[in-house]
Design a protein around this motif. Sequence first.
Motif, PDB file in Angstrom:
ATOM      1  N   ALA A 180      45.618  33.615  39.635  1.00 49.53           N
ATOM      2  CA  ALA A 180      46.910  34.305  39.630  1.00 49.53           C
ATOM      3  C   ALA A 180      46.776  35.713  40.193  1.00 49.53           C
ATOM      4  O   ALA A 180      47.721  36.252  40.785  1.00 49.53           O
ATOM      5  CB  ALA A 180      47.457  34.361  38.201  1.00 49.53           C
ATOM      6  N   HIS A 181      45.605  36.303  40.003  1.00 50.16           N
ATOM      7  CA  HIS A 181      45.358  37.661  40.504  1.00 50.16           C
ATOM      8  C   HIS A 181      43.945  37.716  41.089  1.00 50.16           C
ATOM      9  O   HIS A 181      43.001  37.210  40.482  1.00 50.16           O
ATOM     10  CB  HIS A 181      45.464  38.703  39.388  1.00 50.16           C
ATOM     11  CG  HIS A 181      46.734  38.635  38.610  1.00 50.16           C
ATOM     12  ND1 HIS A 181      47.918  39.170  39.061  1.00 50.16           N
ATOM     13  CD2 HIS A 181      47.000  38.085  37.391  1.00 50.16           C
ATOM     14  CE1 HIS A 181      48.867  38.963  38.159  1.00 50.16           C
ATOM     15  NE2 HIS A 181      48.334  38.303  37.135  1.00 50.16           N
ATOM     16  N   VAL A 182      43.816  38.340  42.242  1.00 46.13           N
ATOM     17  CA  VAL A 182      42.509  38.545  42.864  1.00 46.13           C
ATOM     18  C   VAL A 182      42.340  40.036  43.146  1.00 46.13           C
ATOM     19  O   VAL A 182      43.226  40.672  43.727  1.00 46.13           O
ATOM     20  CB  VAL A 182      42.358  37.739  44.166  1.00 46.13           C
ATOM     21  CG1 VAL A 182      41.028  38.064  44.847  1.00 46.13           C
ATOM     22  CG2 VAL A 182      42.454  36.245  43.884  1.00 46.13           C
ATOM     23  N   VAL A 183      41.210  40.569  42.719  1.00 47.59           N
ATOM     24  CA  VAL A 183      40.914  41.991  42.907  1.00 47.59           C
ATOM     25  C   VAL A 183      39.631  42.110  43.712  1.00 47.59           C
ATOM     26  O   VAL A 183      38.627  41.466  43.390  1.00 47.59           O
ATOM     27  CB  VAL A 183      40.759  42.707  41.549  1.00 47.59           C
ATOM     28  CG1 VAL A 183      40.349  44.162  41.756  1.00 47.59           C
ATOM     29  CG2 VAL A 183      42.044  42.603  40.743  1.00 47.59           C
ATOM     30  N   THR A 297      34.515  40.506  44.281  1.00 46.08           N
ATOM     31  CA  THR A 297      35.815  39.843  44.144  1.00 46.08           C
ATOM     32  C   THR A 297      35.926  39.278  42.741  1.00 46.08           C
ATOM     33  O   THR A 297      35.040  38.539  42.287  1.00 46.08           O
ATOM     34  CB  THR A 297      35.966  38.701  45.163  1.00 46.08           C
ATOM     35  OG1 THR A 297      35.771  39.205  46.481  1.00 46.08           O
ATOM     36  CG2 THR A 297      37.340  38.061  45.059  1.00 46.08           C
ATOM     37  N   ALA A 299      38.525  37.187  40.021  1.00 44.07           N
ATOM     38  CA  ALA A 299      39.705  36.324  39.904  1.00 44.07           C
ATOM     39  C   ALA A 299      40.157  36.287  38.450  1.00 44.07           C
ATOM     40  O   ALA A 299      39.332  36.155  37.540  1.00 44.07           O
ATOM     41  CB  ALA A 299      39.372  34.921  40.386  1.00 44.07           C
ATOM     42  N   ASP A 301      43.345  34.770  35.636  1.00 43.86           N
ATOM     43  CA  ASP A 301      44.502  33.905  35.434  1.00 43.86           C
ATOM     44  C   ASP A 301      45.712  34.755  35.049  1.00 43.86           C
ATOM     45  O   ASP A 301      45.637  36.000  35.005  1.00 43.86           O
ATOM     46  CB  ASP A 301      44.201  32.815  34.406  1.00 43.86           C
ATOM     47  CG  ASP A 301      43.946  33.357  32.997  1.00 43.86           C
ATOM     48  OD1 ASP A 301      44.285  34.530  32.709  1.00 43.86           O
ATOM     49  OD2 ASP A 301      43.401  32.596  32.163  1.00 43.86           O
ATOM     50  N   ALA A 302      46.805  34.105  34.734  1.00 45.61           N
ATOM     51  CA  ALA A 302      48.038  34.834  34.427  1.00 45.61           C
ATOM     52  C   ALA A 302      47.915  35.656  33.152  1.00 45.61           C
ATOM     53  O   ALA A 302      48.681  36.613  32.943  1.00 45.61           O
ATOM     54  CB  ALA A 302      49.204  33.850  34.319  1.00 45.61           C
ATOM     55  N   HIS A 304      45.304  37.410  32.428  1.00 44.72           N
ATOM     56  CA  HIS A 304      44.304  38.447  32.727  1.00 44.72           C
ATOM     57  C   HIS A 304      42.917  38.098  32.194  1.00 44.72           C
ATOM     58  O   HIS A 304      42.138  38.985  31.835  1.00 44.72           O
ATOM     59  CB  HIS A 304      44.750  39.810  32.177  1.00 44.72           C
ATOM     60  CG  HIS A 304      46.032  40.302  32.764  1.00 44.72           C
ATOM     61  ND1 HIS A 304      46.834  41.222  32.128  1.00 44.72           N
ATOM     62  CD2 HIS A 304      46.664  39.975  33.932  1.00 44.72           C
ATOM     63  CE1 HIS A 304      47.901  41.452  32.872  1.00 44.72           C
ATOM     64  NE2 HIS A 304      47.817  40.708  33.961  1.00 44.72           N
ATOM     65  N   ALA A 382      40.316  46.474  38.576  1.00 44.66           N
ATOM     66  CA  ALA A 382      41.192  45.380  38.154  1.00 44.66           C
ATOM     67  C   ALA A 382      42.213  45.851  37.131  1.00 44.66           C
ATOM     68  O   ALA A 382      43.396  45.471  37.182  1.00 44.66           O
ATOM     69  CB  ALA A 382      40.353  44.241  37.583  1.00 44.66           C
ATOM     70  N   GLN A 385      45.001  47.575  38.944  1.00 39.46           N
ATOM     71  CA  GLN A 385      45.864  46.688  39.716  1.00 39.46           C
ATOM     72  C   GLN A 385      46.688  45.762  38.825  1.00 39.46           C
ATOM     73  O   GLN A 385      47.813  45.390  39.177  1.00 39.46           O
ATOM     74  CB  GLN A 385      45.024  45.871  40.693  1.00 39.46           C
ATOM     75  CG  GLN A 385      44.394  46.703  41.803  1.00 39.46           C
ATOM     76  CD  GLN A 385      43.798  45.850  42.907  1.00 39.46           C
ATOM     77  OE1 GLN A 385      44.244  44.714  43.134  1.00 39.46           O
ATOM     78  NE2 GLN A 385      42.816  46.387  43.613  1.00 39.46           N
ATOM     79  N   LEU A 386      46.129  45.386  37.675  1.00 34.73           N
ATOM     80  CA  LEU A 386      46.837  44.479  36.775  1.00 34.73           C
ATOM     81  C   LEU A 386      47.780  45.210  35.834  1.00 34.73           C
ATOM     82  O   LEU A 386      48.545  44.573  35.103  1.00 34.73           O
ATOM     83  CB  LEU A 386      45.824  43.671  35.958  1.00 34.73           C
ATOM     84  CG  LEU A 386      44.881  42.759  36.764  1.00 34.73           C
ATOM     85  CD1 LEU A 386      43.872  42.089  35.834  1.00 34.73           C
ATOM     86  CD2 LEU A 386      45.667  41.720  37.546  1.00 34.73           C
TER      87      LEU A 386
END
Length: 763
Positions: A180-183, A297, A299, A301-302, A304, A382, A385-386
């Motif tokens: 869901a999110h990539v940093v 990188t 990764a 999920d929704a 966090h 992260a 960004q999240l």
Amino acid sequence: MEKFGKSQPITRVEDQRFLTGHGRYVDDIVPKDALFAVFVRAQVGHGTLTGIDADDARAMPGVHAVLTADDLLAAGMVLDLAGAQIKTRDGGKGAHTRRPILAQGRVRHVGEPIACVIADTLAQARDAAELIIADIDDLPAKMDVATGGETLHDTAPDNLAFDYGLGDEAATDAAIAAAAHVVEVQVTDNRIICNAMEPRGCYAEVTDGRLHVALNGQGVWATKSDLVKHFKLEAEEVRVTTPDVGGGFGMKAMRYPEPFVVAHAARALSRPVRWMSERTEGMLTDNAGRDLVTQATLAFDADHRLTGYKLDTLANMGAYNSQFGQGIQTDLFSKVLTGTYAVKNAYMRTRGIYTNTTPVDAYRGAGRPEAIFVLERAMDEAARQLGISGWDLRKRNFIAPDQFPYTTASGVTYDVGEFAALLDTAHSSADTGGFAARKAASAKAGKLRGQGICYYIESILGDPSETATVEFTEEGGALIFVGTQSNGQGHETVYAQFLSDQTGIPADRIGVVQGDSDRIATGGGTGGSRSVTVQNTATLATVEAMIAAFSAYLSEKEGAQDVTFDDERFRIPGSNLTPTMLDVAEMARADGRTELLRHSQRITLDNRSFPNGTHVVEVEIDPETGQTLVERYTVVDDFGNLINPMLVAGQVHGGVVQGLGQALAERVVFDEDGQLLTASFMDYGMPRAADVPIIDFSTRGTPSLYNPMGMKGCGEAGTVGALAAVANAVLDALWDNGVRRIEMPFTPHRVWGWLQEARTESA
């Protein structure tokens, strides 16, 4: 038998002699008639060595010899220094580099030794060295940390030392693709020089037909085996000793050319020969630390939660494979790849690159600070960004207490940990609730304040085997012979204290013997924070053997059964005798039972220990000058059971300061031709007292399950946690001013420049 140190903060006994000038360092104990060695070194980064003219030097007054690689070969020496090769992604091995003790055919970094002058005085040796002419045809210097460029070694096409991979790349890529999110974040870990207080040095002599080398290293046995190999001798023909050592930090654990040349000179001239590095000489030749760039990188999920973690690293190996060089940013890095987080899909790829610079090897932490720095910088990015606090993001992803034992994505099994509880303790200890008010006060004064956190975990073991020997002396005391080597940590105090705790022998009647291959048959040396954990486990086994032997002796002597020992005295049923260990040793001596006066046990630990903890840092930045001051520093560590909390605090303080040095000031700089531009303290920044705040240190221990004392090593932990904590604090302070990318060290010029760039971009 479950016995633990009594955890008393006993002052270090060795400090009395150190502080009063009575330390016995290698340059203090050189034989009076020793000759002086001075090395002639390459003054270019890369070139073909076509000849060496040393005739004028040999004719100088007081000169006994000028040695080159040809002289060593003519004497039958093996010239190539060994360096480990790791397993690569394709199942092969990393590149082998031929590294001669003195240069042959080519020079590959400024400072590489070419020749050595031996003379009566240091001044004579220096004068003669200046007359030696080395004919070198320049070659292009390979300085960028990337494949390609001028080839340094025929065995390493494209200058690739190795291509290492660990983890499940396909599963990690799939997790990133489905996230869901990539940093993503790129992190640079700057090259640094160790700069131990005492530079490297040694002397060699031949006594009764045996070669004796004394050097200020981190263990004598590897050097002994190397001397046997290079001179084609038998083991009994070689003795290696190490006296007091003024700092090692990993840098003094490796093979270097100088001791072998000095040893050859002593054998050839039948005179003792001495050598001590000067500071600039050390900066040019001591193995450097860090020096890598990593693309990370993450990764999520929704909710966090981490679902994937991938790294791609380019690591500078310098000109040659140093002893452990290939393993630092690969195997050791991987031990804490995913830190304290419950993420199963992880993959790391690391490529080592040869350059025309000093070789790179272990420096305090050796791979683990590098791994945690990348991970905790990425977690901080992260969190931003999240839109979640760094505290909450970490807690959400921690390995939970009920998940232990927990096997990480890199195959390492952690035994125990209470990460969330320790983080909460650090949150409180750092007075995080008051940070907003402190930030507002800084802003009112025209300053920028930021807070950074790092949750680190270490992987401790090194050589898993160690021996301890206890010998009772005629003077009524005891000696403990250890296989580790103190270079400033306080081993003389902690080993005597632990043996005293277990036996009741007064600590001031216990002598610690270390650093002598004649008196101690084998040992693992000091490195990887192994010393206290492994050595004291061996001591505990030796104490058990002593108790068993003494109990059997007393049972036989007194005609009693079930003799026991209560940590201080033996209890003999039916007798009012309650002898101490020293009493029983004297009884055995009087009875001629000399076999009872020396006890030895060797142990091997099956698993590592995993110290962990939180560093919380607050910095204040002057935007007009770029100066960064560390205003508050809080550390809460889990080191399991402690033997001497005072020594633990000292180790943490020292480690933190070395981390502050790298974060704020230290950086090695070469020019495009391989010339070192930071070769003195005029150019190379070191941490100063003004850079170091009061460090608030406390512990919250969960005993390790992997050793009988429940201990976790502490020697490198301060450095492992410091880098990311400081970096995250600096970025936090600069964030509201538009700065988005930073690199260590955070010098005033750099920080000021970032602020100016951000202002220009926003205008």
